[in-house]
Design a protein around this motif. Structure first.
Motif, mmCIF file in Angstrom:
data_model
loop_
_atom_site.group_PDB
_atom_site.id
_atom_site.type_symbol
_atom_site.label_atom_id
_atom_site.label_comp_id
_atom_site.label_asym_id
_atom_site.label_seq_id
_atom_site.Cartn_x
_atom_site.Cartn_y
_atom_site.Cartn_z
ATOM 1 N N PHE A 1 43.689 35.492 55.775
ATOM 2 C CA PHE A 1 44.553 34.386 56.175
ATOM 3 C C PHE A 1 44.313 33.984 57.630
ATOM 4 O O PHE A 1 44.510 32.827 58.000
ATOM 5 N N GLY A 2 43.905 34.921 58.456
ATOM 6 C CA GLY A 2 43.664 34.589 59.852
ATOM 7 C C GLY A 2 42.287 34.019 60.119
ATOM 8 O O GLY A 2 41.996 33.587 61.235
ATOM 9 N N LYS A 3 41.420 34.010 59.104
ATOM 10 C CA LYS A 3 40.041 33.572 59.294
ATOM 11 C C LYS A 3 39.684 32.327 58.484
ATOM 12 O O LYS A 3 38.742 31.612 58.825
ATOM 13 N N LYS A 4 40.430 32.087 57.404
ATOM 14 C CA LYS A 4 40.112 30.975 56.520
ATOM 15 C C LYS A 4 41.366 30.134 56.282
ATOM 16 O O LYS A 4 42.476 30.597 56.511
ATOM 17 N N PRO A 5 41.196 28.894 55.822
ATOM 18 C CA PRO A 5 42.364 28.063 55.516
ATOM 19 C C PRO A 5 43.259 28.733 54.480
ATOM 20 O O PRO A 5 42.771 29.406 53.559
ATOM 21 N N ALA A 6 44.562 28.548 54.642
ATOM 22 C CA ALA A 6 45.520 29.179 53.739
ATOM 23 C C ALA A 6 45.261 28.791 52.283
ATOM 24 O O ALA A 6 45.377 29.614 51.375
ATOM 25 N N GLY A 7 44.886 27.516 52.061
ATOM 26 C CA GLY A 7 44.621 27.073 50.694
ATOM 27 C C GLY A 7 43.468 27.829 50.054
ATOM 28 O O GLY A 7 43.506 28.124 48.857
ATOM 29 N N THR A 8 42.456 28.163 50.847
ATOM 30 C CA THR A 8 41.312 28.908 50.325
ATOM 31 C C THR A 8 41.732 30.304 49.894
ATOM 32 O O THR A 8 41.355 30.785 48.815
ATOM 33 N N VAL A 9 42.519 30.965 50.726
ATOM 34 C CA VAL A 9 42.957 32.323 50.403
ATOM 35 C C VAL A 9 43.898 32.313 49.205
ATOM 36 O O VAL A 9 43.792 33.154 48.302
ATOM 37 N N LEU A 10 44.815 31.353 49.175
ATOM 38 C CA LEU A 10 45.727 31.259 48.040
ATOM 39 C C LEU A 10 44.964 30.972 46.747
ATOM 40 O O LEU A 10 45.337 31.452 45.673
ATOM 41 N N GLY A 11 43.892 30.199 46.867
ATOM 42 C CA GLY A 11 43.047 29.953 45.699
ATOM 43 C C GLY A 11 42.405 31.228 45.194
ATOM 44 O O GLY A 11 42.303 31.461 43.984
ATOM 45 N N ARG A 12 41.955 32.074 46.117
ATOM 46 C CA ARG A 12 41.368 33.361 45.730
ATOM 47 C C ARG A 12 42.403 34.233 45.030
ATOM 48 O O ARG A 12 42.109 34.881 44.027
ATOM 49 N N ILE A 13 43.621 34.232 45.558
ATOM 50 C CA ILE A 13 44.681 35.020 44.932
ATOM 51 C C ILE A 13 44.976 34.487 43.535
ATOM 52 O O ILE A 13 45.138 35.259 42.581
ATOM 53 N N GLY A 14 45.047 33.169 43.403
ATOM 54 C CA GLY A 14 45.297 32.572 42.099
ATOM 55 C C GLY A 14 44.215 32.905 41.094
ATOM 56 O O GLY A 14 44.508 33.213 39.926
ATOM 57 N N ALA B 1 47.068 49.165 45.373
ATOM 58 C CA ALA B 1 46.951 47.724 45.116
ATOM 59 C C ALA B 1 47.489 46.940 46.300
ATOM 60 O O ALA B 1 46.893 45.937 46.732
ATOM 61 N N GLY B 2 48.614 47.386 46.856
ATOM 62 C CA GLY B 2 49.150 46.731 48.043
ATOM 63 C C GLY B 2 48.224 46.904 49.237
ATOM 64 O O GLY B 2 47.972 45.944 49.981
ATOM 65 N N TYR B 3 47.719 48.102 49.411
ATOM 66 C CA TYR B 3 46.808 48.383 50.528
ATOM 67 C C TYR B 3 45.556 47.497 50.444
ATOM 68 O O TYR B 3 45.163 46.852 51.416
ATOM 69 N N ALA B 4 44.956 47.468 49.250
ATOM 70 C CA ALA B 4 43.733 46.685 49.072
ATOM 71 C C ALA B 4 44.000 45.188 49.153
ATOM 72 O O ALA B 4 43.125 44.421 49.570
ATOM 73 N N SER B 5 45.191 44.748 48.761
ATOM 74 C CA SER B 5 45.509 43.324 48.836
ATOM 75 C C SER B 5 45.518 42.841 50.278
ATOM 76 O O SER B 5 45.075 41.712 50.570
ATOM 77 N N TRP B 6 46.008 43.685 51.197
ATOM 78 C CA TRP B 6 45.954 43.291 52.600
ATOM 79 C C TRP B 6 44.509 43.195 53.084
ATOM 80 O O TRP B 6 44.145 42.265 53.805
ATOM 81 N N LEU B 7 43.676 44.161 52.687
ATOM 82 C CA LEU B 7 42.273 44.138 53.098
ATOM 83 C C LEU B 7 41.554 42.915 52.542
ATOM 84 O O LEU B 7 40.716 42.317 53.224
ATOM 85 N N ALA B 8 41.870 42.558 51.311
ATOM 86 C CA ALA B 8 41.164 41.456 50.660
ATOM 87 C C ALA B 8 41.704 40.091 51.038
ATOM 88 O O ALA B 8 40.938 39.130 51.161
ATOM 89 N N TYR B 9 43.027 39.978 51.235
ATOM 90 C CA TYR B 9 43.633 38.672 51.440
ATOM 91 C C TYR B 9 44.399 38.544 52.756
ATOM 92 O O TYR B 9 44.372 37.484 53.380
ATOM 93 N N GLY B 10 45.079 39.592 53.159
ATOM 94 C CA GLY B 10 45.883 39.498 54.379
ATOM 95 C C GLY B 10 45.058 39.187 55.603
ATOM 96 O O GLY B 10 45.414 38.299 56.397
#
Length: 385
Positions: A71-84, A59-68
């Protein structure tokens, strides 16, 4: 240039991860059915750790692939929205499982006797504790890993900031310190109204495994998607797994002489004891640094496991409900070979149907995406955790 990551590493889906997660999901399903003869052959019989540790690490490994990386490619708010949204999805699935389990057991009891331990007495006699379940203050047995996942995923944003701000060694040190403190004082835990000891998976301890998975994904991304293979370390990992297998194998249950090298209690799962942590890390390192594991994941059997692993939430949810009905059926109608075959075959067919259905939906989504202007370059996976 020498420090630049390999250009194609982010665009290849590592089937080792999916296959390993698929195997973990199947073993979790089997392990939650005490009467199932197949649970004699899962990894908990040949190691200190079991499928739950594999699930959280991945889960940690995949979380970096999916969200980590996002963060370098999209606005932080967009990524945080996906996590939410993902956390909300996990919460909804958790509530659906709780409702189905409670309703099923109550209805089943009208026709066949069911032992009390199928449902905590506090939930068996009324709906007074419903708000505690909704607020995750009451976690019924076998329904406690998604809440852990929600807590860990909610912390991914701050974790990313720390990784960028103070670096990996400091983050690992802080995470390890919290884990060590909990191992010395298991009372440090989230409250669980149904268990005075707290959450079965203590988030303060299990966060270390999640963080290790995140950091492993970062390292692998800098080495073409694999962890660097160090022969000496690989031998140490193999030796530890051999020791773990000897210590954990149920010798007496098989009518064999006890060959354990040390007399020791079962390592504590709630606080993720060091024995369990080292076990899953050794296994993961050998798999994720092995070219042979890559080849195995590409085989027909490996791809079948990867199919389950790509749709982990749906498979986990279906597997949890299958566990419930399998335990009820085996309790009410016996544990003979006919019931064993029926339960396992039906369960596997249902899981396979769920996985194939979700895979068709995933492929349809990938094919339709270019038509909406959001084209995905060839070979780029739809990352999910």
């Amino acid at each position: 240039m020498g420090n630049s990551p390999l250009p194609q590493a982010p665009h290849r889906r590592d089937h080792r991860i999916d296959a390993l997660r698929g195997m973990a999901l199947l073993m979790m399903c089997i392990d939650h059915i005490p009467q199932d003869v197949l649970n004699r052959f899962t990894m908990r019989n040949i190691g200190f750790a079991d499928a739950a540790e594999v699930f959280v690490l991945l889960a940690g490994y995949a979380s970096w692939l999916a969200y980590g990386r996002a963060f370098g490619k999209k606005p932080a708010g967009t990524v945080l929205g996906r996590i939410g949204r993902r956390c909300w999805q996990l919460y909804v699935y958790q509530m659906v499982m709780v409702v189905v389990c409670i309703a099923t057991i109550r209805i089943w009891r009208h026709f066949w006797p069911v032992p009390v331990d199928f449902l905590e007495p506090e939930l068996a006699h009324g709906l007074d504790a419903a708000w505690r379940v909704l607020s995750l203050q009451a976690l019924p047995g076998n329904l406690n890993i998604l809440p852990l996942y929600i807590v860990l995923l909610l912390g991914f944003g701050p974790l990313f900031v720390l990784l960028r701000g103070v670096g990996t060694p400091v983050v690992l040190g802080l995470s390890a310190t919290v884990w060590l403190v909990v191992n010395f004082d298991p009372r440090l835990n989230f409250p669980n109204w149904l268990d005075p000891d707290g959450w079965y998976f203590d988030p303060l301890a299990w966060q270390f495994l999640f963080v290790l998975g995140v950091c492993a994904a970062r390292v692998a991304g800098q080495h073409g998607g694999s962890l660097p293979r160090v022969p000496g370390l690989a031998w140490v990992c193999g030796g530890y797994l051999a020791f773990s297998a000897v210590q954990s194998f149920p010798w007496t249950d098989w009518g064999l002489a006890d060959l354990r090298l040390l007399a020791m209690a079962v390592p504590d799962k709630m606080i993720l004891s060091p024995w369990r942590l080292l076990d899953v890390l050794a296994l993961f390192y050998l798999v994720q640094s092995s070219g042979r594991a890559t080849a195995l994941a590409a085989t027909r059997g490996g791809q079948l496991m990867a199919l389950f692993g790509r749709h982990s939430l749906e498979i986990f949810t279906a597997g949890t409900l299958i566990d419930l009905y399998a335990r009820l059926a085996l309790t009410s109608f016996g544990t003979g070979w006919t019931m064993q075959v029926v339960v396992n075959v039906v369960g596997f067919v249902v899981l396979l149907g769920v996985a194939r259905n979700r895979e068709r939906a995933r492929q349809a989504a990938r094919q339709s995406r270019p038509a909406h202007g959001g084209a995905v370059p060839p070979g780029v996976p739809l990352c999910r955790n």
